[in-house]
Design an enzyme around this catalytic site. Structure first.
Site, PDB file in Angstrom:
ATOM      1  N   CYS A 101      38.963  45.102  49.645  1.00 44.41           N
ATOM      2  CA  CYS A 101      37.538  44.760  49.507  1.00 44.41           C
ATOM      3  C   CYS A 101      36.983  43.992  50.698  1.00 44.41           C
ATOM      4  O   CYS A 101      35.771  43.823  50.799  1.00 44.41           O
ATOM      5  CB  CYS A 101      37.337  43.945  48.232  1.00 44.41           C
ATOM      6  SG  CYS A 101      37.807  44.829  46.726  1.00 44.41           S
ATOM      7  N   HIS A 128      44.808  36.705  57.648  1.00 46.12           N
ATOM      8  CA  HIS A 128      45.744  37.653  57.039  1.00 46.12           C
ATOM      9  C   HIS A 128      46.996  36.897  56.570  1.00 46.12           C
ATOM     10  O   HIS A 128      47.667  36.240  57.357  1.00 46.12           O
ATOM     11  CB  HIS A 128      46.149  38.715  58.063  1.00 46.12           C
ATOM     12  CG  HIS A 128      46.582  40.014  57.448  1.00 46.12           C
ATOM     13  ND1 HIS A 128      47.565  40.095  56.480  1.00 46.12           N
ATOM     14  CD2 HIS A 128      46.159  41.292  57.640  1.00 46.12           C
ATOM     15  CE1 HIS A 128      47.733  41.358  56.122  1.00 46.12           C
ATOM     16  NE2 HIS A 128      46.883  42.099  56.806  1.00 46.12           N
ATOM     17  N   HIS A 136      22.543  30.420  52.964  1.00 43.95           N
ATOM     18  CA  HIS A 136      22.797  31.407  51.921  1.00 43.95           C
ATOM     19  C   HIS A 136      24.265  31.798  51.934  1.00 43.95           C
ATOM     20  O   HIS A 136      24.901  31.842  52.993  1.00 43.95           O
ATOM     21  CB  HIS A 136      21.923  32.654  52.121  1.00 43.95           C
ATOM     22  CG  HIS A 136      20.462  32.349  52.259  1.00 43.95           C
ATOM     23  ND1 HIS A 136      19.668  32.032  51.183  1.00 43.95           N
ATOM     24  CD2 HIS A 136      19.658  32.303  53.354  1.00 43.95           C
ATOM     25  CE1 HIS A 136      18.437  31.807  51.605  1.00 43.95           C
ATOM     26  NE2 HIS A 136      18.407  31.964  52.918  1.00 43.95           N
ATOM     27  N   HIS A 189      32.003  37.708  47.884  1.00 35.85           N
ATOM     28  CA  HIS A 189      32.388  39.017  47.338  1.00 35.85           C
ATOM     29  C   HIS A 189      32.416  38.984  45.820  1.00 35.85           C
ATOM     30  O   HIS A 189      33.095  38.155  45.209  1.00 35.85           O
ATOM     31  CB  HIS A 189      33.762  39.403  47.890  1.00 35.85           C
ATOM     32  CG  HIS A 189      34.399  40.552  47.159  1.00 35.85           C
ATOM     33  ND1 HIS A 189      33.759  41.765  46.970  1.00 35.85           N
ATOM     34  CD2 HIS A 189      35.616  40.672  46.565  1.00 35.85           C
ATOM     35  CE1 HIS A 189      34.548  42.572  46.290  1.00 35.85           C
ATOM     36  NE2 HIS A 189      35.676  41.934  46.031  1.00 35.85           N
ATOM     37  N   HIS A 200      26.647  41.473  37.983  1.00 33.11           N
ATOM     38  CA  HIS A 200      26.030  41.878  36.718  1.00 33.11           C
ATOM     39  C   HIS A 200      25.354  43.247  36.831  1.00 33.11           C
ATOM     40  O   HIS A 200      25.512  44.090  35.958  1.00 33.11           O
ATOM     41  CB  HIS A 200      24.995  40.830  36.299  1.00 33.11           C
ATOM     42  CG  HIS A 200      24.328  41.119  34.993  1.00 33.11           C
ATOM     43  ND1 HIS A 200      23.188  41.892  34.884  1.00 33.11           N
ATOM     44  CD2 HIS A 200      24.645  40.744  33.721  1.00 33.11           C
ATOM     45  CE1 HIS A 200      22.831  41.973  33.629  1.00 33.11           C
ATOM     46  NE2 HIS A 200      23.689  41.286  32.889  1.00 33.11           N
ATOM     47  N   ASN A 223      31.759  45.378  40.647  1.00 35.94           N
ATOM     48  CA  ASN A 223      32.515  45.196  41.892  1.00 35.94           C
ATOM     49  C   ASN A 223      32.449  46.501  42.681  1.00 35.94           C
ATOM     50  O   ASN A 223      33.127  47.469  42.361  1.00 35.94           O
ATOM     51  CB  ASN A 223      33.966  44.820  41.576  1.00 35.94           C
ATOM     52  CG  ASN A 223      34.800  44.581  42.822  1.00 35.94           C
ATOM     53  OD1 ASN A 223      34.371  44.867  43.944  1.00 35.94           O
ATOM     54  ND2 ASN A 223      35.997  44.047  42.633  1.00 35.94           N
TER      55      ASN A 223
END
Length: 511
Positions: A243, A322, A406, A410, A439, A443
Site C-alpha cells: 500500500c 524499509h 494537513h 493511509h 468510510h 482501503n
C-alpha cells in the site's frame, strides 16, 4: 409555583458560576502554558535572525561613524582596478552557474485524479454478507468473523467491489482482472488528461504500481497501448510493494525528473481485487476481503518552470523506511496458500507493533527536515537525558502540527488511523480525511492518500503555503512519507471523487 421555579433556576445559575470560578485558575494556567510554548517556539525558530540583525546594524552604524571614507575608498579602488573586478565577476558567475546546474530541480504536482466506480458496483454490508454466504466457500465461523470485521472496520455502505465479485458464484478470471484494471486506470487517466489539457504524447515518464496483479504485457504497457504514448517513453511497472507503493512511485518519478529536462511524468496507483479475493476460512486471510475495495489514482508531475503557475503543489520531501531485514516485519503482510491451498494475503497479529516501529524510524528521519528548531531541541534533549543519563522519562513526541497543516494517513483500516492519531497526538480534524476516505471508499491501497487529499480540497481547507504530509504503510515492511507544499488556494478538480457527496461528510463512523 413560579416563585419556586425562579428559585431553582437562580440556584442552578449560582452553582454554574461557582464551578466556573473554581475552574478558572486551571483554565488560565493552561492558556498561559499554551502561550509560553508558542513564545518558546517563535523565539528559538527566529533566534539567528534576532541575534544577527542587531549585530549587523551595530557594525554598519559604527563603520559609518568612525570611518565614513572607507566605503568610498573601496568603491574607487574597484572602479580603477578592472582586472580584480573581472576576476571576481567571473568567479561569481561560475559559482552561480554551478549552483544552478547542480541544485535539485523543483517538481510540481500539476493535478491528479481519483477513480469513482459506477453505482452498480457498490457493496453495502448486507449485500457483501449475502454474496459471501451464497458462494458456499465460507463456514459459519468465517461468515460471523467477516461480519464483525465489517462492523468495526470504519467502512460505510457505499464502497465498491469489482464486477466479478457481484456475480453468483463469483467469477474471478484473468480477463475480468484485466477489465477491472483497465476501468480504473483508463478512468483516472481520461479525467486527468481532460482536466489538465495535457496530450498523451507529451508524457515522457510513466510509473504504474499495483501490488498483486502483474500480467504480461504489463499494466504500464496497457496504458502505452491505449493512449498511443511515444516510443521513447520511460515506463516502469512496480509490483508486490504493498500500500505504500504510491509514494515509492512518486519518488522514482521525482528522480527521473531530475535527469530528464522539461517533461511530464504520470504516476498511476491502483490495486486489483478480482483475482485476489480469498475464498478460504483462515481468519488472518479473511481481513483483506473486508477492507480492500476498488480504487485508483493518476498524478501528473512536471519539472517545467512554466507549470509552477498552474500547479497545485510543489514536492518538498520524500522519506522512505524499509524494515524488511527483520523477519517478523518481512512476513507481517504475506501472500501465501492456506491448508486447503487457497491463495490469500495473511495479516500478522504483530502488524500494528511493526507499523509503529517503522513509523518511529521514518519520523526520526523526517523530523529534522520539517520540524522547527524549537521542537528539534526538545526532542534531542529528551533523547540525551534518556540514553546518556538514564533518566526515567517518557520520550518526547514532536508536535508535527507546527510542521504540517494537513495529514493524509493511509486508510488501511480503523486501527491504523487510531494508532497514528494517538502516537502523533493529532486532533480529530487532522485524521478526518483518512476516516472519511475509509468510510466512503474503503482501503484502496496505494491510492488512498490521494482520496484523502481530494477530501481536504473538496472541503475548501487547502490554502497557499499549507504543507501536507502523506504517509503510507506497505508489505515488506515499509513506511513511506511525502511532503507537499500548496502553491495556491487549491480548489477541487472537475469530476473529483467527492463531488457528489462532500456535503454529507464528515459522518460519525465510530461504532
Amino acid at each position: 409555583m413560579d416563585g419556586g421555579g425562579n428559585s431553582t433556576e437562580n440556584s442552578g445559575t449560582v452553582g454554574v458560576q461557582i464551578q466556573l470560578c473554581r475552574r478558572l485558575p486551571d483554565f488560565l494556567q493552561s492558556v498561559k502554558l499554551k502561550y509560553v510554548k508558542l513564545g518558546y517556539h517563535y523565539l528559538v525558530s527566529n533566534l539567528i535572525t534576532l541575534c544577527l540583525v542587531p549585530i549587523m546594524l551595530i557594525i554598519i552604524i559604527e563603520a559609518s561613524q568612525k570611518n565614513p571614507d572607507d566605503i568610498r575608498q573601496l568603491w574607487l579602488h574597484l572602479q580603477y582596478n578592472l582586472v580584480s573586478v573581472i576576476i571576481c565577476s567571473a568567479f561569481f558567475v561560475f559559482g552561480s552557474t554551478v549552483y544552478i546546474m547542480t541544485r535539485p530541480r523543483p517538481v510540481y504536482l500539476v493535478d491528479y485524479s481519483c477513480y469513482r466506480a459506477p453505482e452498480n458496483l457498490k457493496a453495502p454490508f448486507h449485500l457483501f454478507m449475502e454474496r459471501s454466504r451464497l458462494t458456499g466457500d465460507f463456514d459459519e465461523s468465517s461468515l460471523e468473523f467477516q461480519r464483525k470485521i465489517l462492523v468495526r472496520s470504519g467502512l460505510g455502505n457505499d464502497t465498491y467491489v469489482p464486477e466479478a465479485m457481484h456475480l453468483i458464484p463469483p467469477q474471478p478470471s484473468m480477463q475480468s482482472a484485466r477489465e477491472e484494471a483497465q476501468q480504473v486506470m483508463f478512468g483516472v487517466l481520461d479525467n486527468l488528461f481532460a482536466n489538465t489539457n495535457v496530450k498523451p504524447k507529451d508524457i515522457g515518464i510513466l510509473v504504474v504500481n499495483c501490488s498483486l496483479f502483474n500480467p504480461t504485457p504489463s499494466l504500464s504497457a496497457m496504458i502505452v497501448n491505449k493512449y498511443k504514448l511515444r516510443g521513447n517513453i520511460l515506463s516502469f511497472n512496480l509490483g508486490g510493494m504493498g500500500c505504500s507503493a504510491g509514494v515509492i512511485a512518486v519518488d522514482l518519478a521525482k528522480d527521473l525528473l531530475q535527469v530528464h529536462r522539461k517533461t511530464y511524468a504520470v504516476v498511476v496507483s491502483t490495486e486489483n481485487i478480482t483475482q485476489n479475493w480469498y475464498f478460504g476460512n483462515k481468519k488472518s486471510m479473511l481481513i483483506p476481503n473486508c477492507l480492500f475495495r476498488v480504487g485508483g489514482s493518476a498524478v501528473l508531475l512536471s519539472n517545467k518552470s512554466a507549470d509552477r503557475r498552474r500547479a497545485k503543489y510543489k514536492l518538498v520531501h520524500v522519506v522512505r523506511t524499509h524494515k524488511g531485514a527483520d523477519d517478523k516485519a518481512f512476513r507481517c503482510v504475506y501472500q501465501e496458500q492456506d491448508d486447503a491451498r487457497k491463495i490469500g494475503v495473511s495479516l500478522s497479529k504483530d502488524l500494528m507493533a511493526i507499523a509503529g516501529g517503522a513509523l518511529k524510524t521514518n519520523i526520526t528521519t523526517l523530523g529534522p527536515l520539517v520540524l522547527p528548531v524549537s521542537e528539534q531541541l526538545l526532542f534531542f534533549s529528551t533523547l540525551i537525558l534518556r540514553t546518556l543519563f538514564k533518566m526515567k522519562m517518557r520520550p518526547y513526541i514532536p508536535n508535527f502540527n507546527l510542521a504540517f497543516d494537513h495529514f493524509c494517513i493511509h486508510a488501511g483500516g480503523r486501527a491504523v488511523i487510531d494508532e497514528l492519531e494517538k502516537n502523533l497526538q493529532l486532533l480529530p480534524v487532522h485524521v478526518e480525511a483518512s476516516r472519511m476516505t475509509l468510510h466512503r471508499f474503503g482501503n484502496t491501497s496505494s491510492s488512498s492518500i490521494w482520496y484523502e487529499l481530494a477530501y481536504t480540497e473538496a472541503k475548501g481547507r487547502m490554502r497557499r503555503g499549507h504543507r501536507v504530509w502523506q504517509i503510507a504503510f506497505g508489505s515488506g515492511f515499509k513506511c513511506n512519507s511525502v511532503v507537499w507544499e500548496a502553491l495556491q488556494n487549491v480548489k477541487p478538480s472537475c469530476n473529483g471523487p467527492w463531488e457528489d457527496c462532500i456535503d454529507s461528510y464528515p459522518v460519525n463512523c465510530i461504532s
